[in-house]
Motif scaffolding. Structure first.
Motif, mmCIF file in Angstrom:
data_model
loop_
_atom_site.group_PDB
_atom_site.id
_atom_site.type_symbol
_atom_site.label_atom_id
_atom_site.label_comp_id
_atom_site.label_asym_id
_atom_site.label_seq_id
_atom_site.Cartn_x
_atom_site.Cartn_y
_atom_site.Cartn_z
ATOM 1 N N TRP A 32 0.849 -1.184 0.000
ATOM 2 C CA TRP A 32 0.000 0.000 0.000
ATOM 3 C C TRP A 32 0.892 1.243 0.000
ATOM 4 O O TRP A 32 1.928 1.279 0.651
ATOM 5 C CB TRP A 32 -0.905 0.003 1.217
ATOM 6 C CG TRP A 32 -2.001 -1.027 1.164
ATOM 7 C CD1 TRP A 32 -1.849 -2.371 1.021
ATOM 8 C CD2 TRP A 32 -3.389 -0.783 1.249
ATOM 9 N NE1 TRP A 32 -3.064 -2.984 1.023
ATOM 10 C CE2 TRP A 32 -4.034 -2.036 1.159
ATOM 11 C CE3 TRP A 32 -4.163 0.356 1.403
ATOM 12 C CZ2 TRP A 32 -5.411 -2.163 1.219
ATOM 13 C CZ3 TRP A 32 -5.531 0.220 1.457
ATOM 14 C CH2 TRP A 32 -6.151 -1.022 1.361
ATOM 15 N N GLN A 33 0.487 2.283 -0.731
ATOM 16 C CA GLN A 33 1.253 3.523 -0.852
ATOM 17 C C GLN A 33 0.759 4.552 0.167
ATOM 18 O O GLN A 33 -0.430 4.837 0.232
ATOM 19 C CB GLN A 33 1.131 4.098 -2.265
ATOM 20 C CG GLN A 33 1.669 3.165 -3.342
ATOM 21 C CD GLN A 33 3.142 2.860 -3.144
ATOM 22 O OE1 GLN A 33 3.953 3.769 -2.988
ATOM 23 N NE2 GLN A 33 3.488 1.588 -3.146
ATOM 24 N N ILE A 34 1.688 5.097 0.932
ATOM 25 C CA ILE A 34 1.378 6.069 1.982
ATOM 26 C C ILE A 34 1.771 7.463 1.505
ATOM 27 O O ILE A 34 2.860 7.659 0.983
ATOM 28 C CB ILE A 34 2.174 5.758 3.264
ATOM 29 C CG1 ILE A 34 1.931 4.332 3.722
ATOM 30 C CG2 ILE A 34 1.822 6.751 4.366
ATOM 31 C CD1 ILE A 34 2.938 3.858 4.747
ATOM 32 N N GLU A 35 0.869 8.438 1.710
ATOM 33 C CA GLU A 35 1.188 9.850 1.493
ATOM 34 C C GLU A 35 0.817 10.596 2.758
ATOM 35 O O GLU A 35 -0.224 10.336 3.359
ATOM 36 C CB GLU A 35 0.403 10.411 0.314
ATOM 37 C CG GLU A 35 0.899 9.928 -1.036
ATOM 38 C CD GLU A 35 0.185 10.631 -2.180
ATOM 39 O OE1 GLU A 35 -0.175 11.814 -2.024
ATOM 40 O OE2 GLU A 35 -0.013 9.981 -3.206
ATOM 41 N N GLY A 36 1.636 11.523 3.179
ATOM 42 C CA GLY A 36 1.371 12.298 4.377
ATOM 43 C C GLY A 36 1.810 11.567 5.633
ATOM 44 O O GLY A 36 2.386 10.487 5.588
ATOM 45 N N ALA A 37 1.516 12.169 6.783
ATOM 46 C CA ALA A 37 1.985 11.633 8.060
ATOM 47 C C ALA A 37 0.898 10.951 8.880
ATOM 48 O O ALA A 37 1.172 10.432 9.955
ATOM 49 C CB ALA A 37 2.593 12.771 8.872
ATOM 50 N N ALA A 38 -0.333 10.924 8.415
ATOM 51 C CA ALA A 38 -1.446 10.442 9.226
ATOM 52 C C ALA A 38 -1.370 8.961 9.585
ATOM 53 O O ALA A 38 -1.879 8.552 10.622
ATOM 54 C CB ALA A 38 -2.769 10.710 8.502
#
Length: 99
Positions: free
Chosen positions: A27-33
């Motif tokens: 899975w691709q993560i964007e941001g810090a959440a």
């Protein structure tokens, strides 16, 4: 009797993701959440989290309510007429979504 037969003959569920490992895998993560991997329940200063299955869950509270980001699954085929999701969250209907 017919319902019981249908349940017995139904094909097993197809699991796309269970978030039980230490990372989000492909899975691709964007941001810090989301952090670097699934949470094991509530995060610091978060209200109790309940209703999830297993040990891990996707939790966007990392850093508090101001955290932002997206988590995108790898491409997958839909091989059934339906999909089931287990989703929880705060009340913000204009910004919370599964797409």
């Amino acid at each position: 009797m017919l319902l019981l037969l249908a349940l017995i003959l139904a094909p097993p569920d197809i699991l796309l993701a269970d978030f039980e490992g230490p990372t989000y895998g492909d899975w691709q993560i964007e941001g810090a959440a989301f952090g670097t991997g699934p949470a094991q329940g509530a995060l610091p200063n978060q209200m109790a989290v309940s209703g999830f299955h297993g040990r891990g869950l996707v939790n966007t509270y990392l850093g508090g309510d101001a955290s932002r980001g997206s988590l995108t699954s790898p491409e997958f085929s839909i091989n059934r007429r339906w999909m089931t999701f287990l989703i929880g969250g705060g009340y913000d209907p204009e910004n919370l979504a599964i797409q």
